[in-house]
Design a protein around this motif. Structure first.
Motif, PDB file in Angstrom:
ATOM      1  N   GLY A  55     -13.223   6.001  -1.925  1.00  0.00           N
ATOM      2  CA  GLY A  55     -12.037   5.983  -2.415  1.00  0.00           C
ATOM      3  C   GLY A  55     -11.795   4.929  -3.713  1.00  0.00           C
ATOM      4  N   ALA A  56     -10.489   4.894  -3.869  1.00  0.00           N
ATOM      5  CA  ALA A  56     -10.028   4.079  -4.981  1.00  0.00           C
ATOM      6  C   ALA A  56     -10.604   2.461  -4.661  1.00  0.00           C
ATOM      7  N   PHE A  57     -10.633   1.926  -3.647  1.00  0.00           N
ATOM      8  CA  PHE A  57     -10.940   0.424  -3.316  1.00  0.00           C
ATOM      9  C   PHE A  57     -12.131   0.451  -2.471  1.00  0.00           C
ATOM     10  N   PRO A  58     -13.193   0.676  -3.103  1.00  0.00           N
ATOM     11  CA  PRO A  58     -14.439   0.853  -1.854  1.00  0.00           C
ATOM     12  C   PRO A  58     -14.736  -0.240  -1.129  1.00  0.00           C
ATOM     13  N   ASN A  59     -14.175  -1.589  -1.721  1.00  0.00           N
ATOM     14  CA  ASN A  59     -14.636  -2.960  -1.011  1.00  0.00           C
ATOM     15  C   ASN A  59     -13.606  -3.219  -0.017  1.00  0.00           C
ATOM     16  N   VAL A  60     -12.512  -2.471   0.389  1.00  0.00           N
ATOM     17  CA  VAL A  60     -11.480  -2.737   0.883  1.00  0.00           C
ATOM     18  C   VAL A  60     -11.733  -1.953   2.540  1.00  0.00           C
ATOM     19  N   SER A  61     -11.657  -2.600   3.465  1.00  0.00           N
ATOM     20  CA  SER A  61     -11.886  -1.853   4.760  1.00  0.00           C
ATOM     21  C   SER A  61     -10.424  -0.976   5.030  1.00  0.00           C
ATOM     22  N   VAL A  62     -10.456   0.188   5.443  1.00  0.00           N
ATOM     23  CA  VAL A  62      -9.147   0.692   5.732  1.00  0.00           C
ATOM     24  C   VAL A  62      -9.384   1.150   7.181  1.00  0.00           C
ATOM     25  N   LEU A  63     -10.211   1.917   7.450  1.00  0.00           N
ATOM     26  CA  LEU A  63     -10.628   2.339   8.680  1.00  0.00           C
ATOM     27  C   LEU A  63     -10.400   1.487  10.070  1.00  0.00           C
ATOM     28  N   GLY A  64      -9.491   1.525  10.937  1.00  0.00           N
ATOM     29  CA  GLY A  64      -9.484   0.446  11.730  1.00  0.00           C
ATOM     30  C   GLY A  64      -8.884  -0.689  11.510  1.00  0.00           C
ATOM     31  N   SER A  65      -8.316  -1.032  10.431  1.00  0.00           N
ATOM     32  CA  SER A  65      -7.950  -2.213   9.684  1.00  0.00           C
ATOM     33  C   SER A  65      -6.295  -2.365   9.680  1.00  0.00           C
ATOM     34  N   MET A  66      -5.954  -3.502   9.660  1.00  0.00           N
ATOM     35  CA  MET A  66      -4.520  -3.768   9.562  1.00  0.00           C
ATOM     36  C   MET A  66      -3.975  -3.413   7.957  1.00  0.00           C
ATOM     37  N   ILE A  67      -4.956  -3.430   7.186  1.00  0.00           N
ATOM     38  CA  ILE A  67      -4.609  -2.754   5.937  1.00  0.00           C
ATOM     39  C   ILE A  67      -4.260  -1.589   5.785  1.00  0.00           C
ATOM     40  N   GLY A  68      -5.151  -0.594   6.453  1.00  0.00           N
ATOM     41  CA  GLY A  68      -4.963   0.749   6.551  1.00  0.00           C
ATOM     42  C   GLY A  68      -3.858   0.976   7.357  1.00  0.00           C
ATOM     43  N   MET A  69      -3.606   0.412   8.394  1.00  0.00           N
ATOM     44  CA  MET A  69      -2.424   0.713   9.087  1.00  0.00           C
ATOM     45  C   MET A  69      -1.168   0.467   8.447  1.00  0.00           C
ATOM     46  N   VAL A  70      -1.145  -0.612   7.596  1.00  0.00           N
ATOM     47  CA  VAL A  70       0.239  -0.861   6.813  1.00  0.00           C
ATOM     48  C   VAL A  70      -0.006   0.243   5.490  1.00  0.00           C
ATOM     49  N   LEU A  71      -1.026   0.732   4.873  1.00  0.00           N
ATOM     50  CA  LEU A  71      -0.992   1.652   4.168  1.00  0.00           C
ATOM     51  C   LEU A  71      -0.428   3.062   4.481  1.00  0.00           C
ATOM     52  N   ALA A  72      -0.986   3.283   5.854  1.00  0.00           N
ATOM     53  CA  ALA A  72      -0.317   4.782   6.384  1.00  0.00           C
ATOM     54  C   ALA A  72       1.088   4.538   6.713  1.00  0.00           C
ATOM     55  N   MET A  73       1.528   3.498   7.233  1.00  0.00           N
ATOM     56  CA  MET A  73       3.066   3.246   7.392  1.00  0.00           C
ATOM     57  C   MET A  73       3.603   3.167   5.813  1.00  0.00           C
ATOM     58  N   THR A  74       3.159   2.481   5.153  1.00  0.00           N
ATOM     59  CA  THR A  74       3.931   2.641   3.531  1.00  0.00           C
ATOM     60  C   THR A  74       4.249   3.880   3.065  1.00  0.00           C
ATOM     61  N   PHE A  75       3.001   4.917   3.450  1.00  0.00           N
ATOM     62  CA  PHE A  75       2.977   6.374   2.710  1.00  0.00           C
ATOM     63  C   PHE A  75       4.094   6.904   3.300  1.00  0.00           C
ATOM     64  N   VAL A  76       4.299   7.029   4.783  1.00  0.00           N
ATOM     65  CA  VAL A  76       5.185   7.919   5.212  1.00  0.00           C
ATOM     66  C   VAL A  76       6.555   7.313   5.231  1.00  0.00           C
ATOM     67  N   SER A  77       6.764   5.992   4.815  1.00  0.00           N
ATOM     68  CA  SER A  77       8.182   5.207   4.778  1.00  0.00           C
ATOM     69  C   SER A  77       8.884   4.985   3.745  1.00  0.00           C
ATOM     70  N   ALA A  78       8.036   4.792   2.735  1.00  0.00           N
ATOM     71  CA  ALA A  78       8.442   4.649   1.234  1.00  0.00           C
ATOM     72  C   ALA A  78       9.378   5.450   0.709  1.00  0.00           C
ATOM     73  N   PRO A  79       9.411   6.527   1.099  1.00  0.00           N
ATOM     74  CA  PRO A  79      10.567   7.609   0.423  1.00  0.00           C
ATOM     75  C   PRO A  79      12.010   7.169   1.065  1.00  0.00           C
ATOM     76  N   TYR A  80      12.090   6.596   2.085  1.00  0.00           N
ATOM     77  CA  TYR A  80      13.392   6.330   2.743  1.00  0.00           C
ATOM     78  C   TYR A  80      13.818   4.972   2.042  1.00  0.00           C
ATOM     79  N   ALA A  81      12.808   4.104   1.722  1.00  0.00           N
ATOM     80  CA  ALA A  81      13.459   2.839   0.856  1.00  0.00           C
ATOM     81  C   ALA A  81      13.609   3.211  -0.438  1.00  0.00           C
ATOM     82  N   VAL A  82      13.122   3.988  -1.131  1.00  0.00           N
ATOM     83  CA  VAL A  82      13.166   4.361  -2.676  1.00  0.00           C
ATOM     84  C   VAL A  82      14.777   5.257  -2.564  1.00  0.00           C
TER      85      VAL A  82
END
Length: 326
Positions: A169-196
């Motif tokens: 993907g866009a950042f191949p050196n960043v671990s996403v699967l099973g990581s805190m970063i991945g969880m926050v990205l998934a949450m941000t994806f679904v919650s950002a519209p409410y904030a905006v």
């Protein structure tokens, strides 16, 4: 006959707060009575009927009675399952789960992770919301992109995150699967519209003449935003953050795909631990322990989330007039 500007019963001496407290107390007693005799369906009819009677006594207008009665039907659909859920909990199981270290880690992750997602959503969503309020060419396309997560199935959202930020993907050196970063990205994806969207409504409600007055007195656009626009919209911004946090707390599908189990730093343990996001943990408890145990965990999570939500609402419900919607 009552008119639109009159009421059948004056609230001056009684007080709206006292009326609300009395109405709630009557509802609680009615539910307790019908539940005790095994007839919760009777409470549904009681709630609808008592709402109609209350609207008639304190207003008398047929339109008000009609809309209050129709609204109470939805409140039954939302409230009755919640009341039954609380009433059917077993205190012994709740205490057992409340003392479980796995539940403690779940609660910490279930609050901390969504908080990070809400902060990210606001950090980058507030500037975008301000642009939406001002308007720009191609805005409809960008708005559609922001609102897209609202209609995307959540399991699909998780797959999209893996394609976009996982291996290749866009950042191949960043671990996403099973990581805190991945969880926050998934949450941000679904919650950002409410904030905006909540923040944009706050910006749009501000009188343009206030910003204009600031500019003609020599303030830069940044100073105007910092000293005028943002303070007037702060409650709307907080509302957007709360909605984003609440949405992230409840997310299951995207998180289950991207980060079913997450390793993170847990202060009480003084190091990294592995836990699951709250909805995933509740689902796993349901599969392993059944309805009673999963219900106890859900009750604890619901109680903690409700307390945090009510505290934030209380702190942001001051008497100052803003462009917010709290």
């Amino acid at each position: 006959m009552a008119t639109s500007t009159e009421t059948r019963f004056s609230l001056d001496g009684f007080g709206r707060a006292s009326l609300a407290a009395t109405f709630i107390a009557v509802q609680v007693l009615a539910f307790a009575a019908t539940y005790a005799i095994g007839r919760p369906t009777w409470y549904a009819f009681f709630m609808i009927g008592s709402t109609a009677v209350t609207a008639y006594v304190f207003d008398g207008d047929r339109f008000t009675v009609g809309v209050a009665t129709m609204g109470s039907v939805l409140m039954v659909a939302l409230g009755l399952p919640l009341f039954l859920f609380v009433a059917r909990q077993q205190p012994s199981i709740i205490v057992k789960k409340a003392l479980n270290p796995d539940v403690h880690r779940m609660l910490y992750l279930g609050i901390y992770g969504p908080l990070l997602a809400a902060v990210v959503s606001l950090l980058f969503g507030v500037p975008l919301a301000h642009l939406f309020a001002e308007g720009f060419a191609g805005q409809q396309l960008v708005e559609s992109l922001v609102d897209l997560p609202l209609v995307v199935p959540h399991s699909v959202a998780g797959i999209i995150i893996l394609f976009g930020f996982g291996a290749g993907g866009a950042f191949p050196n960043v671990s996403v699967l099973g990581s805190m970063i991945g969880m926050v990205l998934a949450m941000t994806f679904v919650s950002a519209p409410y904030a905006v969207n909540a923040t944009r409504e706050a910006f749009e409600s501000i009188n343009d003449r206030l910003e204009y007055a600031s500019r003609i007195h020599g303030a830069s656009r940044w100073d105007t935003f910092r000293r005028v626009t943002a303070p007037l919209a702060v409650r709307g911004i907080v509302t957007g953050g709360v909605l984003a946090w609440a949405r992230a707390v409840s997310e299951f599908g995207a998180v289950a795909v991207v980060a079913y189990s997450v390793s993170f730093f847990y202060p009480p343990a003084g190091g990294e631990v592995t836990a699951q996001h709250a909805p995933v943990f509740v689902y796993g408890t349901y599969l392993q322990g059944g309805l009673a145990e999963s219900g106890a965990v859900a009750f604890i999570l619901l109680s903690v989330s409700a307390l945090i939500f009510l505290l934030i609402r209380y702190l942001t419900s001051g008497s100052s007039t803003t462009g917010g919607i709290v």
